[in-house]
Scaffold this active site. Structure first.
Site, PDB file in Angstrom:
ATOM      1  N   SER A  23       0.790  -1.242  -0.022  1.00  0.00           N
ATOM      2  CA  SER A  23      -0.232   0.123   0.054  1.00  0.00           C
ATOM      3  C   SER A  23       0.757   1.519   0.046  1.00  0.00           C
ATOM      4  O   SER A  23       0.273   2.332  -0.088  1.00  0.00           O
ATOM      5  CB  SER A  23      -0.643  -0.030   1.162  1.00  0.00           C
ATOM      6  OG  SER A  23      -0.264  -0.305   2.386  1.00  0.00           O
ATOM      7  N   ASN A 110      -2.334  -2.799  12.849  1.00  0.00           N
ATOM      8  CA  ASN A 110      -3.958  -2.525  12.794  1.00  0.00           C
ATOM      9  C   ASN A 110      -4.351  -1.094  13.547  1.00  0.00           C
ATOM     10  O   ASN A 110      -5.166  -0.461  13.003  1.00  0.00           O
ATOM     11  CB  ASN A 110      -4.640  -3.798  13.153  1.00  0.00           C
ATOM     12  CG  ASN A 110      -4.339  -4.824  12.563  1.00  0.00           C
ATOM     13  OD1 ASN A 110      -3.734  -4.856  11.341  1.00  0.00           O
ATOM     14  ND2 ASN A 110      -4.736  -6.319  12.907  1.00  0.00           N
ATOM     15  N   THR A 155     -38.806  28.917  -9.926  1.00  0.00           N
ATOM     16  CA  THR A 155     -39.124  27.546  -9.694  1.00  0.00           C
ATOM     17  C   THR A 155     -39.407  26.708 -10.917  1.00  0.00           C
ATOM     18  O   THR A 155     -39.699  27.432 -12.050  1.00  0.00           O
ATOM     19  CB  THR A 155     -40.595  27.356  -8.761  1.00  0.00           C
ATOM     20  OG1 THR A 155     -41.622  27.895  -9.702  1.00  0.00           O
ATOM     21  CG2 THR A 155     -40.317  28.314  -7.449  1.00  0.00           C
ATOM     22  N   HIS A 156     -38.900  25.491 -10.993  1.00  0.00           N
ATOM     23  CA  HIS A 156     -38.950  24.784 -12.222  1.00  0.00           C
ATOM     24  C   HIS A 156     -38.156  25.424 -13.290  1.00  0.00           C
ATOM     25  O   HIS A 156     -38.382  25.369 -14.736  1.00  0.00           O
ATOM     26  CB  HIS A 156     -40.543  24.725 -12.760  1.00  0.00           C
ATOM     27  CG  HIS A 156     -41.379  24.106 -11.786  1.00  0.00           C
ATOM     28  ND1 HIS A 156     -41.760  22.891 -11.279  1.00  0.00           N
ATOM     29  CD2 HIS A 156     -42.111  24.860 -10.951  1.00  0.00           C
ATOM     30  CE1 HIS A 156     -42.508  22.819 -10.493  1.00  0.00           C
ATOM     31  NE2 HIS A 156     -42.780  24.050  -9.911  1.00  0.00           N
ATOM     32  N   SER A 277     -11.936  28.017 -26.598  1.00  0.00           N
ATOM     33  CA  SER A 277     -12.082  27.007 -27.577  1.00  0.00           C
ATOM     34  C   SER A 277     -10.853  26.934 -28.576  1.00  0.00           C
ATOM     35  O   SER A 277     -10.438  28.000 -28.823  1.00  0.00           O
ATOM     36  CB  SER A 277     -13.515  26.945 -28.310  1.00  0.00           C
ATOM     37  OG  SER A 277     -13.426  26.221 -29.244  1.00  0.00           O
ATOM     38  N   LYS A 283     -15.477  31.892 -28.166  1.00  0.00           N
ATOM     39  CA  LYS A 283     -15.964  31.276 -27.124  1.00  0.00           C
ATOM     40  C   LYS A 283     -15.193  31.735 -25.888  1.00  0.00           C
ATOM     41  O   LYS A 283     -14.013  31.781 -25.675  1.00  0.00           O
ATOM     42  CB  LYS A 283     -15.418  29.670 -27.150  1.00  0.00           C
ATOM     43  CG  LYS A 283     -16.661  29.229 -28.087  1.00  0.00           C
ATOM     44  CD  LYS A 283     -18.234  29.113 -27.873  1.00  0.00           C
ATOM     45  CE  LYS A 283     -18.552  27.888 -27.062  1.00  0.00           C
ATOM     46  NZ  LYS A 283     -19.182  27.003 -27.153  1.00  0.00           N
ATOM     47  N   ASN A 285     -15.547  29.936 -22.188  1.00  0.00           N
ATOM     48  CA  ASN A 285     -16.465  28.653 -21.444  1.00  0.00           C
ATOM     49  C   ASN A 285     -16.277  28.805 -19.859  1.00  0.00           C
ATOM     50  O   ASN A 285     -15.038  29.014 -19.452  1.00  0.00           O
ATOM     51  CB  ASN A 285     -16.119  27.373 -22.160  1.00  0.00           C
ATOM     52  CG  ASN A 285     -16.438  27.421 -23.603  1.00  0.00           C
ATOM     53  OD1 ASN A 285     -17.244  27.863 -24.037  1.00  0.00           O
ATOM     54  ND2 ASN A 285     -15.599  26.688 -24.354  1.00  0.00           N
ATOM     55  N   GLU A 290     -18.267  23.936 -14.863  1.00  0.00           N
ATOM     56  CA  GLU A 290     -18.464  22.532 -15.207  1.00  0.00           C
ATOM     57  C   GLU A 290     -17.645  21.308 -14.547  1.00  0.00           C
ATOM     58  O   GLU A 290     -18.204  20.438 -14.408  1.00  0.00           O
ATOM     59  CB  GLU A 290     -18.236  22.604 -16.806  1.00  0.00           C
ATOM     60  CG  GLU A 290     -19.444  23.314 -17.450  1.00  0.00           C
ATOM     61  CD  GLU A 290     -19.073  23.603 -19.106  1.00  0.00           C
ATOM     62  OE1 GLU A 290     -18.022  22.868 -19.501  1.00  0.00           O
ATOM     63  OE2 GLU A 290     -19.661  24.443 -19.491  1.00  0.00           O
ATOM     64  N   TYR A 317      -9.915  -6.330  12.321  1.00  0.00           N
ATOM     65  CA  TYR A 317      -9.473  -6.076  10.978  1.00  0.00           C
ATOM     66  C   TYR A 317      -9.295  -7.018  10.014  1.00  0.00           C
ATOM     67  O   TYR A 317      -9.026  -8.204  10.329  1.00  0.00           O
ATOM     68  CB  TYR A 317      -7.942  -5.366  11.480  1.00  0.00           C
ATOM     69  CG  TYR A 317      -7.240  -5.085  10.237  1.00  0.00           C
ATOM     70  CD1 TYR A 317      -7.235  -3.872   9.693  1.00  0.00           C
ATOM     71  CD2 TYR A 317      -6.495  -5.855   9.436  1.00  0.00           C
ATOM     72  CE1 TYR A 317      -6.512  -3.173   8.507  1.00  0.00           C
ATOM     73  CE2 TYR A 317      -5.748  -5.376   8.185  1.00  0.00           C
ATOM     74  CZ  TYR A 317      -6.073  -4.006   7.694  1.00  0.00           C
ATOM     75  OH  TYR A 317      -5.147  -3.677   6.681  1.00  0.00           O
ATOM     76  N   GLN A 322      -7.817  -1.888   3.914  1.00  0.00           N
ATOM     77  CA  GLN A 322      -6.703  -0.898   3.008  1.00  0.00           C
ATOM     78  C   GLN A 322      -7.320  -0.161   1.887  1.00  0.00           C
ATOM     79  O   GLN A 322      -6.729   0.782   1.608  1.00  0.00           O
ATOM     80  CB  GLN A 322      -5.589  -2.043   2.739  1.00  0.00           C
ATOM     81  CG  GLN A 322      -4.316  -1.293   2.088  1.00  0.00           C
ATOM     82  CD  GLN A 322      -3.344  -2.291   1.844  1.00  0.00           C
ATOM     83  OE1 GLN A 322      -2.618  -2.424   2.700  1.00  0.00           O
ATOM     84  NE2 GLN A 322      -3.199  -2.897   0.677  1.00  0.00           N
ATOM     85  N   LYS A 325      -8.442   3.977   1.585  1.00  0.00           N
ATOM     86  CA  LYS A 325      -7.476   5.189   1.412  1.00  0.00           C
ATOM     87  C   LYS A 325      -7.765   5.968   0.207  1.00  0.00           C
ATOM     88  O   LYS A 325      -7.735   7.032   0.171  1.00  0.00           O
ATOM     89  CB  LYS A 325      -6.206   4.615   1.563  1.00  0.00           C
ATOM     90  CG  LYS A 325      -5.775   4.199   3.033  1.00  0.00           C
ATOM     91  CD  LYS A 325      -4.533   3.893   3.363  1.00  0.00           C
ATOM     92  CE  LYS A 325      -4.512   3.254   4.915  1.00  0.00           C
ATOM     93  NZ  LYS A 325      -5.196   1.929   4.986  1.00  0.00           N
TER      94      LYS A 325
HETATM   95  N1  ARG Z   1      -1.587  -0.996   5.031  1.00  0.00           N
HETATM   96  C1  ARG Z   1      -2.485  -1.804   6.051  1.00  0.00           C
HETATM   97  C2  ARG Z   1      -3.869  -0.885   5.731  1.00  0.00           C
HETATM   98  O1  ARG Z   1      -3.724   0.000   5.252  1.00  0.00           O
HETATM   99  C3  ARG Z   1      -1.964  -1.822   7.346  1.00  0.00           C
HETATM  100  C4  ARG Z   1      -2.465  -2.614   8.261  1.00  0.00           C
HETATM  101  C5  ARG Z   1      -1.772  -3.901   7.953  1.00  0.00           C
HETATM  102  N2  ARG Z   1      -2.240  -4.795   8.760  1.00  0.00           N
HETATM  103  C6  ARG Z   1      -2.383  -6.125   8.683  1.00  0.00           C
HETATM  104  N3  ARG Z   1      -2.545  -7.007   9.776  1.00  0.00           N
HETATM  105  N4  ARG Z   1      -1.734  -6.668   7.493  1.00  0.00           N
HETATM  106  O2  ARG Z   1      -4.857  -1.271   6.449  1.00  0.00           O
END
Ligand code: ARG
Length: 459
Positions: A23, A110, A155-156, A277, A283, A285, A290, A317, A322, A325
């Site tokens: 990760s 964890n 409205t609308h 453009s 143009k 824009n 947007e 856990y 993971q 993120k």
């Molecule tokens: N990279 C893991 C996460 O983001 C960290 C925790 C890992 N724990 C484990 N028991 N493998 O969740």
């Protein structure tokens, strides 16, 4: 491949498995939080006698040097490590030797990652709130300047009744005010420290979890270690708040795009916030508005993704977590960028007051007030509604507005009309007679603006 857990394995990890599992490419964003958590952890370990003061000092010095080198660019966080936690620990051991091997005493990745993510999210909650506060100031500035700028309310997407630009902006002030309050609610609920939950069942070391919580500016430790490592509710709440903010920005963007269109011309977006453009030289824009509207999809996606990831996870856990993120980081960054850019676009936008006032006049936005005029002179509302309906039809046939008719023409439709009808249905009268709390009338708006100012001062 630098791993923390090789001991019980007889074979090395397949490279694809390693890459799939790693990760670091995204959790390196948590580096500052990881180091901060480790500092608090070793201070606490020394205070309860699990490590010596000398070991603590060595570890703290090691963490300082790693942090300095990462910040200066001398040390790069590379994919040689599985995750940011392994990166810090391996580098610490490299630098200070045996004392570094004690950093992870009484801790699991964890609870470590649960802490890092919470610290990171808390910072992002604060940064988002700050950006929103600035946007609220911009909106308030426009409200103060345009308290008497008349425009049609819709409205609308059909012209309905005259309002003012201040009133319209005030609606967005309320939306973003609620967003700021939502963020501060989330912050209160999330502000408990999961560190010390261990892998799932706490630890046998006499950890002082209150101390760690305090060092990291939490209101206390989380109360159940299984929940501590596997709770991502706070992140779901934050993503939900971000989705709501983005929905508000998207609605506002949609209005800016409509107002900026050739047909409306209510506003002119500043050159610095417009794009051209490649083929059509004429143009200009509204791309920023947007894009803000368009980026709403990925922010909703982050919320849906995490809710879906979490729904089938047994305690405690599991590696699925993971996946909390990448999309969350993206949503946090996206929303903050959108707030800042939208704010800049709004602050530099010009409002075409005359066009707005003319548009309000042209759309029979005073028809309700014309009916009220009759009601005030004894005509039952349902009859008044019918009379004004006829009047509007008469005007449409002649391409006129109600106030452009002569008194004779008005009287032909209802003898109740007198000379004072013209004043009674002027745009200014229509707006300024609306004085209930929250209405656009000048005096009511002064009250609203003062309340908005008080809110900003209270932050
Ligand atoms: N990279 C893991 C996460 O983001 C960290 C925790 C890992 N724990 C484990 N028991 N493998 O969740």
């Amino acid at each position: 491949m630098a791993q923390l857990w090789g001991g019980r394995f007889t074979k090395s990890t397949d490279q694809m498995v390693y890459d799939f599992n790693a990760s670091i490419s995204f959790d390196k964003k948590l580096f500052a939080q990881d180091v901060r958590g480790s500092r608090a952890h070793v201070k606490m370990l020394a205070s309860v006698g699990v490590i010596t003061d000398d070991e603590r000092d060595q570890i703290l010095a090691g963490l300082d040097s790693i942090e300095n080198d990462v910040n200066s660019g001398a040390l790069e966080i590379t994919s040689e490590y599985e995750d940011v936690h392994s990166f810090v620990e391996a580098n610490l051991i490299d630098r200070i030797g045996d004392a570094g091997k004690k950093l992870h005493t009484g801790r699991s990745r964890n609870d470590q990652v649960a802490l890092d993510m919470r610290l990171y999210t808390r910072d992002q909650v604060d940064a988002t709130s700050q950006a929103l506060t600035h946007l609220l100031q911009t909106i308030l500035g426009i409200m103060e300047e345009h308290i008497d700028t008349i425009m049609p309310g819709f409205t609308h997407l059909q012209k309905a009744q005259p309002i003012t630009l201040a009133h319209h902006m005030g609606a967005y002030f309320e939306m973003f005010r609620r967003d700021v309050l939502r963020l501060s609610d989330i912050r209160v609920r999330m502000n408990y420290c999961p560190l010390g939950s261990g892998a799932l069942a706490g630890t046998t070391y006499p950890l002082n979890r209150d101390m760690t919580a305090e060092l990291l500016e939490f209101d206390g430790p989380t109360l159940n270690s299984m929940d501590g490592v596997s709770d991502r509710d706070y992140l779901i709440e934050f993503l939900s708040a971000l989705a709501t903010i983005q929905m508000h920005l998207s609605r506002f963007s949609e209005e800016v795009i409509i107002w900026n269109s050739n047909e409306y011309r209510f506003v002119e977006i500043d050159d610095a916030y417009s794009t051209g453009s490649s083929i059509m030289p004429q143009k200009k824009n509204p791309d920023i508005a947007e894009l803000v509207r368009g980026k709403t999809g990925r922010v909703y996606g982050a919320l849906t993704s995490l809710l879906t990831t979490m729904k089938g996870i047994p305690l405690a856990y599991n590696k699925d977590m993971q996946e909390d993120k990448e999309m969350a980081f993206d949503a946090m960054e996206t929303v903050q960028n959108c707030i800042v850019l939208f704010d800049g676009m709004l602050a530099t936008m010009t409002f075409n007051k005359e066009v707005m006032a003319e548009s309000a006049k042209k759309g029979f936005t005073n028809a309700t007030d014309a009916a009220d005029y009759l009601v005030n002179r004894g005509v039952p509302f349902r009859d008044a509604h019918g009379i004004i309906g006829q009047l509007v039809l008469y005007c449409i046939d002649r391409d006129k507005s109600i106030d452009e008719l002569s008194l004779e023409e008005l009287k032909a439709i209802s003898p109740v009309f007198e000379e004072d009808i013209y004043d009674s249905i002027s745009m200014e009268t229509c707006v300024n007679k609306r004085l209930t709390t929250g209405a656009p009338g000048h005096d009511a708006m002064i009250g609203e603006i003062n309340a908005c100012k008080e809110f900003l001062n209270s932050l």
